[in-house]
Design a protein around this motif. Structure first.
Motif, PDB file in Angstrom:
ATOM      1  N   TRP A 738       7.876  57.032 -36.901  1.00  0.00           N
ATOM      2  CA  TRP A 738       7.869  58.561 -36.916  1.00  0.00           C
ATOM      3  C   TRP A 738       7.035  58.812 -35.513  1.00  0.00           C
ATOM      4  N   ARG A 739       6.236  58.067 -35.121  1.00  0.00           N
ATOM      5  CA  ARG A 739       5.350  58.464 -33.744  1.00  0.00           C
ATOM      6  C   ARG A 739       4.797  59.893 -33.994  1.00  0.00           C
ATOM      7  N   LEU A 740       4.040  59.742 -34.980  1.00  0.00           N
ATOM      8  CA  LEU A 740       3.243  61.161 -35.158  1.00  0.00           C
ATOM      9  C   LEU A 740       1.905  60.800 -34.452  1.00  0.00           C
ATOM     10  N   ARG A 741       1.256  61.850 -33.940  1.00  0.00           N
ATOM     11  CA  ARG A 741      -0.074  61.896 -33.363  1.00  0.00           C
ATOM     12  C   ARG A 741      -1.139  61.662 -34.453  1.00  0.00           C
ATOM     13  N   VAL A 742      -1.311  60.280 -35.078  1.00  0.00           N
ATOM     14  CA  VAL A 742      -2.058  60.066 -36.179  1.00  0.00           C
ATOM     15  C   VAL A 742      -2.574  58.648 -35.714  1.00  0.00           C
ATOM     16  N   ASP A 743      -3.821  58.294 -36.344  1.00  0.00           N
ATOM     17  CA  ASP A 743      -4.391  56.933 -36.316  1.00  0.00           C
ATOM     18  C   ASP A 743      -5.048  56.731 -37.578  1.00  0.00           C
ATOM     19  N   ILE A 744      -4.377  55.603 -38.126  1.00  0.00           N
ATOM     20  CA  ILE A 744      -4.648  55.202 -39.533  1.00  0.00           C
ATOM     21  C   ILE A 744      -5.736  53.771 -39.271  1.00  0.00           C
ATOM     22  N   CYS A 745      -6.386  53.789 -40.168  1.00  0.00           N
ATOM     23  CA  CYS A 745      -7.598  52.841 -40.118  1.00  0.00           C
ATOM     24  C   CYS A 745      -8.000  52.605 -41.446  1.00  0.00           C
ATOM     25  N   ASN A 746      -7.952  51.158 -41.760  1.00  0.00           N
ATOM     26  CA  ASN A 746      -8.438  50.585 -43.125  1.00  0.00           C
ATOM     27  C   ASN A 746      -9.819  50.534 -43.015  1.00  0.00           C
ATOM     28  N   VAL A 747     -10.323  51.249 -43.871  1.00  0.00           N
ATOM     29  CA  VAL A 747     -12.105  51.064 -43.661  1.00  0.00           C
ATOM     30  C   VAL A 747     -12.537  50.723 -45.114  1.00  0.00           C
ATOM     31  N   THR A 748     -11.690  49.908 -45.812  1.00  0.00           N
ATOM     32  CA  THR A 748     -11.999  49.445 -47.252  1.00  0.00           C
ATOM     33  C   THR A 748     -13.430  48.962 -47.335  1.00  0.00           C
ATOM     34  N   ALA A 749     -13.514  47.999 -46.637  1.00  0.00           N
ATOM     35  CA  ALA A 749     -15.126  47.097 -46.712  1.00  0.00           C
ATOM     36  C   ALA A 749     -16.179  47.896 -45.842  1.00  0.00           C
ATOM     37  N   ALA A 750     -15.718  48.982 -45.431  1.00  0.00           N
ATOM     38  CA  ALA A 750     -16.821  49.781 -44.890  1.00  0.00           C
ATOM     39  C   ALA A 750     -17.473  50.533 -45.598  1.00  0.00           C
ATOM     40  N   TYR A 751     -16.841  50.635 -46.869  1.00  0.00           N
ATOM     41  CA  TYR A 751     -17.630  51.839 -47.689  1.00  0.00           C
ATOM     42  C   TYR A 751     -17.871  51.350 -49.053  1.00  0.00           C
ATOM     43  N   ALA A 752     -19.009  51.294 -49.551  1.00  0.00           N
ATOM     44  CA  ALA A 752     -19.406  51.068 -51.038  1.00  0.00           C
ATOM     45  C   ALA A 752     -19.369  52.623 -51.797  1.00  0.00           C
ATOM     46  N   GLY A 753     -18.860  52.199 -52.825  1.00  0.00           N
ATOM     47  CA  GLY A 753     -18.735  53.345 -53.767  1.00  0.00           C
ATOM     48  C   GLY A 753     -19.163  53.459 -55.156  1.00  0.00           C
TER      49      GLY A 753
ATOM     50  N   GLY B 135      -8.391  62.503 -29.698  1.00  0.00           N
ATOM     51  CA  GLY B 135      -7.582  61.081 -29.802  1.00  0.00           C
ATOM     52  C   GLY B 135      -8.567  59.856 -29.557  1.00  0.00           C
ATOM     53  N   VAL B 136      -9.898  60.050 -29.779  1.00  0.00           N
ATOM     54  CA  VAL B 136     -10.757  58.945 -29.948  1.00  0.00           C
ATOM     55  C   VAL B 136     -11.378  58.783 -31.358  1.00  0.00           C
ATOM     56  N   PHE B 137     -11.312  57.698 -31.985  1.00  0.00           N
ATOM     57  CA  PHE B 137     -11.538  57.639 -33.476  1.00  0.00           C
ATOM     58  C   PHE B 137     -12.579  56.432 -33.526  1.00  0.00           C
ATOM     59  N   PRO B 138     -13.776  56.802 -34.005  1.00  0.00           N
ATOM     60  CA  PRO B 138     -14.551  55.641 -34.164  1.00  0.00           C
ATOM     61  C   PRO B 138     -14.160  54.739 -35.418  1.00  0.00           C
ATOM     62  N   VAL B 139     -14.242  53.503 -35.252  1.00  0.00           N
ATOM     63  CA  VAL B 139     -14.257  52.473 -36.446  1.00  0.00           C
ATOM     64  C   VAL B 139     -15.615  51.968 -36.907  1.00  0.00           C
ATOM     65  N   PRO B 140     -15.849  52.048 -38.205  1.00  0.00           N
ATOM     66  CA  PRO B 140     -17.073  51.832 -38.563  1.00  0.00           C
ATOM     67  C   PRO B 140     -17.571  50.325 -38.758  1.00  0.00           C
ATOM     68  N   ARG B 141     -17.360  49.693 -37.503  1.00  0.00           N
ATOM     69  CA  ARG B 141     -17.623  48.181 -37.499  1.00  0.00           C
ATOM     70  C   ARG B 141     -18.867  47.836 -37.934  1.00  0.00           C
ATOM     71  N   GLN B 142     -20.006  48.501 -38.053  1.00  0.00           N
ATOM     72  CA  GLN B 142     -21.401  48.129 -38.481  1.00  0.00           C
ATOM     73  C   GLN B 142     -21.285  47.901 -40.093  1.00  0.00           C
ATOM     74  N   SER B 143     -20.494  48.759 -40.635  1.00  0.00           N
ATOM     75  CA  SER B 143     -20.366  48.259 -42.255  1.00  0.00           C
ATOM     76  C   SER B 143     -19.235  47.738 -42.540  1.00  0.00           C
ATOM     77  N   LEU B 144     -18.085  47.823 -41.468  1.00  0.00           N
ATOM     78  CA  LEU B 144     -16.746  47.423 -41.988  1.00  0.00           C
ATOM     79  C   LEU B 144     -16.662  45.700 -41.749  1.00  0.00           C
ATOM     80  N   SER B 145     -17.695  45.315 -40.751  1.00  0.00           N
ATOM     81  CA  SER B 145     -17.398  43.784 -40.301  1.00  0.00           C
ATOM     82  C   SER B 145     -18.863  43.359 -40.401  1.00  0.00           C
ATOM     83  N   ALA B 146     -18.928  41.913 -41.091  1.00  0.00           N
ATOM     84  CA  ALA B 146     -20.231  41.105 -40.639  1.00  0.00           C
ATOM     85  C   ALA B 146     -19.984  40.417 -39.517  1.00  0.00           C
TER      86      ALA B 146
END
Lengths: 994, 256
Positions: A738-753, B135-146
């Protein structure tokens, strides 16, 4: 008699030759060991077999079927006859395993009275009643005869050792390795190839199965300039070349795509990736087939040379050499020089010639040309005592025997076969020029080359030259100058190579016992009878007769079998070929495969808090999650019910850190979600949460979660614990198109819930929140999302209600997860907060009628079947799966629905009614249960099930119950349940929206 | 935030941010100290021998130290505009204050292991908060990665027991980055050798892994390192003797 033979033998090893014979052994380091209960001595450097032979002990085992006495044949680990039990470990190759001090060695596959007297050997007398495949024809009737009568007998009489159940655990390991050029086989060709490749600047790994490099240079007679000069020169060069690494005692046990090679060295498996592979694996000497060719004392010529030169063991007093090439004369001369009386050389060729032949004649030895050994005779203890010779009329047929020669050693040098296993696994094929010639290898893939004897070269100079040429070709290929390995390789003619003997070394006897396959006790008649029974293809002959299926995998039987099958079926050996070569090349220990495997696991930031609280953990994908908390060893069901009621009546906290988390950011974020999920998101307000349901192109539900709009261009999306990786991959894949102007980031381990749920959840949260975070429903309504601080920690708060109560999901950086858990527990003390596991959560969500993707869905479930049409925005121009759902709806393709049911107020129903129980209608299966549980809040058993789409509320479902423990599975148990409207609990959703 | 104190020895649990490995380190006899605004494990009870152990094989938990990532179509240009050298994908640049900037595809990863680098890392985060560049998005490496720091001459051999990538020193050069799989978990591996005046460089690596799998990989590394006598050490073994030595920098920012 030579000078060596005149020197007295060592008293405690009467067959040991004096020094300097024995390249491998250290005479100053004697070792003691026991075999079959008797004490013996050997030398450091001996193999078990060589040490036993030095003591005059030849019998190592009993054969598989007829329990015939067997000794070593090749001294190279190529047959099953040398498998023994060492210190309790079964199936150790006596001719390859180094002798160690104090070894306790036992023979295998022998009867209760030991190796010497085995009553099962009487089976040989009745062998005519045990033809090939007899068990297929005799042991299958009556019905249970095999299981209860024959199998116990067969298992008691056959087998390859017994597993020691009390064996101590051992550490097995695996390791990756890398090189430019791997050379398998450190004989003359292998070392020459390695040196040439190294000179070209390549990193070379030289792999040798035996402890001593050199291959035939170590024991063959025709080494110029002294017995060891050339070998030592090559070894010194290899050792001094820095970019050659040498692995001795290492077996290359297979070839896999792109030169991925498993190398087994002791208890370690190396996983080697080689850019170029050179196979210098040499040849396997082949035995002749005649009556009693399996007696102890009948060995290959190369085995005799190994015994003489490597171990300094004299293999017999009086020998006969059977040959079809120059090799046999070299063996005869070696034996003669070691003090063995050579009665005769029996040459199957009508007109022998060559330097060695002349030398043998000059020394006055008798040569029987155009003759064969028709039969071997056993003497005391089953050892070879004599051979009967006969004149060959034509291939395979001969006159009656007129000559009998007494001997205790018969050496066979009648032909060779290339070591074909690795090349064939790599995709090569065997070719066979004619009826009487041996196999040759062709059709190698790119990046794989042959060198030396395996390619048919015989003389040392030819082998060395070939090794150098192949090494140079590998260097050129790596440099990009040609990669077609085989095309550049010229094969010598069979006449030039001498690798094959133009004779037919198979002689049938009227009384049988000419063994083609020693592992399986298969005789010539067995192979011929298999063909006569209609199994004309080699693969069928193999399966019917089991030829080549023993531990030696046809190394000594493949050539003879191909010739016999070809002759029996009127074919050519080239067409018959050999059976498919599959890994492993040789038997490998299960420990090698099982050792050091990785089983990844993931733990939430609160993992240790759960353990401290008495949680019983369960695996959910890679994650460990608390199933329920039982600090006082309370019963599982009781704990779960208490946790359910705690949420319904007070407040509970569930670790939801395992839920997938994805940041979707950019100006097209809403458009992206609109396309990837079924619901509508473009008008979703900032600060609001909306359910997400993902379908694939076929309209099948694959995942769900929620999307939190944190900003116009920023969504925080959750996914299921087990599904997030797929969702992430899906999102990347679709957006690549699709090449939409969007960034996707998997942050599963970054958050505790933490999901804080229950009527008192707000009070607990208020106790730990900053005052500026307003929690009242008017400020923070159901399906709202806020960012703020909880217990001083930066947090995202989601007001959602998976369990149907007032609830907040609090997401903080995972580094802060433990601090959040502690703060909520502390703040919730006065409100009776308690940790709740996922088993209770499953009951709670079931009471609300919420589905769990993967449990209540399968590979066919659509939103329509799940009665979740409300989650599909039909007016959207596009979403993944939308077109399929439209078609399915239009054509009514689905005939099932997920319905809610109640099954009564008996708590014990849970033991009869289980997930996957079948729904029946008029005796036919029409659906199945996906979720079922006893609801402590409703005091009844409730569940979800796939039922026919015409099922109506109030209709009675008939569900096949599962027999409780102790009852027969055949007992019919049909339970009744009633279809009801979901949800079961708080139909007006007032509790979660409060 | 933890304040540096010369009197009371801080503990790994003093702050609200905790390494997923702090229990493992406590069990190994960890002693902590303040570093920048966090707490790191100074040693595992064997300082100064730990520096010697590092010559063979040792590893330390760097998880409390600052790190962050940036993604997006404007991320690289934004970082470059701030004077941060970001090279080609798979490369790492090291700035004068010791900040490592590794590039993997469209993500730039900033690691602040040295004190000045940690501050630079935090400045960068603060700038993003202030500017919120599109167009600049931070990646939370501090908590995402050991974050583990692994060093020693045996480190490549140890990695060969965990990873199918050829990490031998002559194949995986200094300041190279790889996204690969180790013990079946996705990891980021960055080579940055330890250097000190008068001594040859020692192979050393930064290993970033899913923080939820940190304990699992810690166990795998411990098991793989057994045959090389590898041990866990404190951060001082890396930060102290090796990295606080006077250093020279190359033209491209790579340490000599």
């Amino acid at each position: 008699m030579s000078k060596a033979a005149a020197t007295p033998l060592a008293a405690d090893a009467p067959w040991r030759l004096p020094a300097p014979a024995g390249l491998c052994v250290r005479r100053d380091r004697p070792l003691r060991f026991r075999y079959e209960g008797r004490a013996y001595s050997g030398l450091e450097g001996d193999s078990i077999a060589s040490a036993l032979l030095a003591n005059g002990v030849w019998m190592l085992s009993r054969s598989f079927k007829y329990h015939r006495p067997r000794g070593p044949l090749s001294m190279a680990g190529l047959e099953a006859d040398t498998l023994v039990r060492v210190n309790g470990e079964a199936n150790v190759q006596a001719d390859m395993e180094a002798l160690r001090d104090g070894m306790e060695i036992r023979a295998q596959n022998c009867g209760p009275f030991g190796l010497r007297w085995d009553p099962s050997a009487l089976l040989g007398i009745f062998s005519r009643f045990l033809p090939v495949g007899f068990y297929y024809k005799a042991m299958y009737r009556p019905r249970l005869a095999w299981q209860y009568f024959w199998e116990p007998i067969v298992r008691a009489m056959t087998g390859l050792g017994r597993v020691r159940r009390d064996a101590p655990p051992a550490y097995y390991d695996k390791m990756y390795r890398f090189c430019d050029v791997a050379v398998i086989g450190a004989g003359a060709a292998g070392m020459a190839a390695a040196l040439e490749a190294a000179r070209g600047g390549c990193e070379v790994l030289l792999v040798e199965q035996e402890e001593r490099p050199g291959g035939m240079l170590n024991y063959a007679r025709d080494v110029p300039d002294g017995e060891s000069g050339r070998r030592d020169e090559l070894l010194r060069e290899v050792a001094e070349t820095p970019n050659i690494e040498f692995l001795s005692g290492t077996l290359c046990n297979a070839w896999f795509a792109d030169n991925w090679l498993p190398l087994v060295q002791g208890r370690r498996l190396y996983k080697l990736r080689a850019r170029e592979l050179i196979l210098a694996t040499g040849v396997m000497e082949q035995p002749a087939v005649f009556r009693n060719n399996d007696l102890p004392g009948v060995i290959l010529g190369s085995a005799a040379q190994r015994l003489l030169r490597l171990y300094g063991v004299r293999p017999g007093r009086r020998a006969v050499v059977l040959t079809a090439a120059a090799d046999g004369y070299e063996v005869a001369l070696d034996l003669l020089e070691a003090g063995v009386e050579v009665s005769a050389v029996v040459d199957m060729r009508p007109a022998p010639e060559g330097d060695c032949f002349q030398e043998v004649v000059r020394r006055g030895l008798g040569v029987f040309s155009g003759s064969c050994v028709l039969e071997a005779e056993a003497g005391r203890g089953g050892h070879l005592a004599a051979v009967r010779l006969a004149h060959i009329i034509s291939g395979g047929s001969c006159e009656d025997s007129k000559v009998r020669l007494e001997c205790d050693l018969l050496c066979m040098s009648v032909g060779r076969m290339p070591t074909y296993q690795l090349p064939l696994q790599a995709g090569a094929r065997l070719s066979h020029a004619g009826d009487l010639e041996g196999f040759r290898i062709s059709g190698l893939p790119e990046r794989v080359r042959l060198a030396g004897a395996v390619r048919g070269f015989r003389s040392l100079e030819e082998v060395l030259a070939d090794g150098r040429a192949v090494g140079a070709a590998a260097v050129a290929a790596l440099a990009g100058n040609g990669g077609d390995g085989e095309a550049a390789q010229d094969f010598p003619s069979p006449e030039e190579s001498g690798a094959a003997s133009p004779v037919w070394p198979i002689f049938q006897h009227a009384r049988g016992k000419e063994f083609v396959d020693r592992d399986e006790d298969l005789q010539i008649a067995d192979i011929l009878n298999a063909c006569a029974d209609g199994y004309a293809e080699l693969e069928l002959v193999k399966r019917y007769s089991t030829v080549g299926m023993g531990p030696s995998q046809g190394r000594h039987s493949a050539l003879a079998t191909a010739r016999l099958v070809a002759r029996a079926t009127g074919s050519e050996p080239a067409r018959v070929g050999v059976t498919t070569a599959r890994p492993p090349v040789a038997a490998e220990k299960l420990g090698v495969l099982a050792g050091r495997c990785f089983e990844p696991e993931r733990r939430t930031a609160m993992h240790h808090r759960h353990l401290e609280a008495g949680a019983r953990m369960l695996a959910a994908g890679l994650w460990w999650r608390p199933a329920y908390y039982s600090p006082g060893e309370a019963a599982r069901e009781q704990c779960i019910q208490e946790e359910v009621l705690a949420v319904r009546n007070g407040v509970g906290m569930i670790d939801v850190s395992t839920l997938g988390g994805l940041e979707v950011r950019g100006p097209d974020a809403a458009e992206f979600l609109n396309r990837i999920y079924t619901f509508a998101y473009k008008k979703q307000p900032v600060g609001r949460v909306r359910y997400v349901l993902m379908t694939n192109e076929a309209g099948v539900v694959t995942d769900d979660g929620v999307a939190c709009r944190l900003a116009e261009d920023h969504f925080y999306v959750t996914a299921t614990t087990g599904g997030v990786e797929n969702v992430y991959r899906n999102m990347l894949w679709w957006n690549a198109q699709w090449r939409l102007r969007v960034d996707i980031c998997n942050v599963t381990a970054a958050y505790a819930g933490v999901s804080l749920s229950g009527p008192r959840a707000r009070e607990v949260l208020r106790s730990v929140c900053a005052a500026d975070l307003r929690l009242e429903a008017s400020d923070f309504p159901y399906l709202g999302v806020r960012c703020g601080r909880v217990a001083g920690l930066p947090a995202r708060l989601l007001r959602i209600g998976f369990v149907g109560e007032l609830g907040y999901e609090i997401h903080v950086p995972s580094t802060h997860g433990e601090a959040l858990w502690d703060a909520l527990l502390r703040g919730g003390v006065e409100f009776g907060v308690r940790p709740v596991g996922i088993e209770a959560q499953r009951v709670l969500r079931l009471e609300k009628g919420h589905v769990i993707i993967g449990q209540d869905t399968d590979a066919m479930s659509t939103p329509q079947e799940l009665q979740m049409d409300w989650a599909v925005a039909g007016k959207k121009p596009f979403f993944v799966g939308g077109r399929s759902l439209e078609l399915r709806a239009r054509h009514q393709l689905s005939d099932r629905r997920l319905v809610a049911f109640e099954a009564g107020d008996d708590p014990d129903l849970g033991t009869l009614l289980r997930e996957s129980s079948l729904l029946l209608r008029n005796g036919a299966i029409v659906g199945h249960v996906t979720s079922v549980a006893w609801s402590p809040a409703l005091r009844k058993t409730i569940g979800l099930a796939y039922a026919p789409s015409d099922s109506k509320v109030g209709e009675v479902l008939h569900i096949k119950g599962q027999a409780p423990h102790g009852k027969s599975k055949d007992e019919k148990l049909i339970l009744q349940a009633r279809v009801v409207a979901a949800p079961f609990y708080d139909a007006g959703n007032q509790r979660q929206e409060v | 935030m933890v304040k540096e104190s010369k009197n009371a020895a801080p503990r790994a649990t003093d702050g609200v941010a905790r390494s997923p490995l702090y229990r493992r380190l406590e069990a190994a006899g960890a002693r902590c100290r303040a570093f920048a605004d966090t707490v790191v494990v100074a040693d595992c009870g064997a300082s100064p021998e730990e520096e010697e152990r590092l010559r063979c094989l040792a590893w330390a938990d760097f998880s409390p130290l600052p790190r962050l990532g940036y993604k997006g179509w404007e991320a690289l240009s934004w970082l470059r505009a701030r004077g941060l050298g970001v090279g080609e994908s798979g490369e790492t640049r090291c700035s004068r204050d010791g900040l490592l900037a590794a590039r993997m595809g469209d993500e730039a990863l900033l690691l602040g292991a040295a004190r000045a680098a940690a501050e630079a890392c935090q400045r960068c985060a603060a700038d993003w908060e202030k500017e919120r560049p599109s167009g600049v998005f931070p990646v939370p490496r501090q908590s995402l990665s050991a974050w583990l720091r692994i060093g020693g001459t045996q480190a490549p051999a140890m990695f060969a027991k965990l990873c199918a990538l050829d990490l031998r020193t002559h194949r995986f050069p200094n300041l190279r980055v790889a996204q690969t799989v180790m013990a079946r978990m996705n990891v980021l591996l960055l080579r940055e050798d330890c250097v000190c005046a008068g001594a040859p460089a020692l192979p050393a690596y930064h290993l970033l892994m899913d923080s939820a799998a940190a304990e699992y990989l810690w166990e795998c590394i411990g098991d793989a390192a057994l045959e090389f006598d590898g041990v866990p050490v404190g951060c001082d073994a890396f930060l102290g003797a090796w990295e606080e030595a006077p250093q020279a920098f190359g033209e491209k920012g790579a340490r000599k």
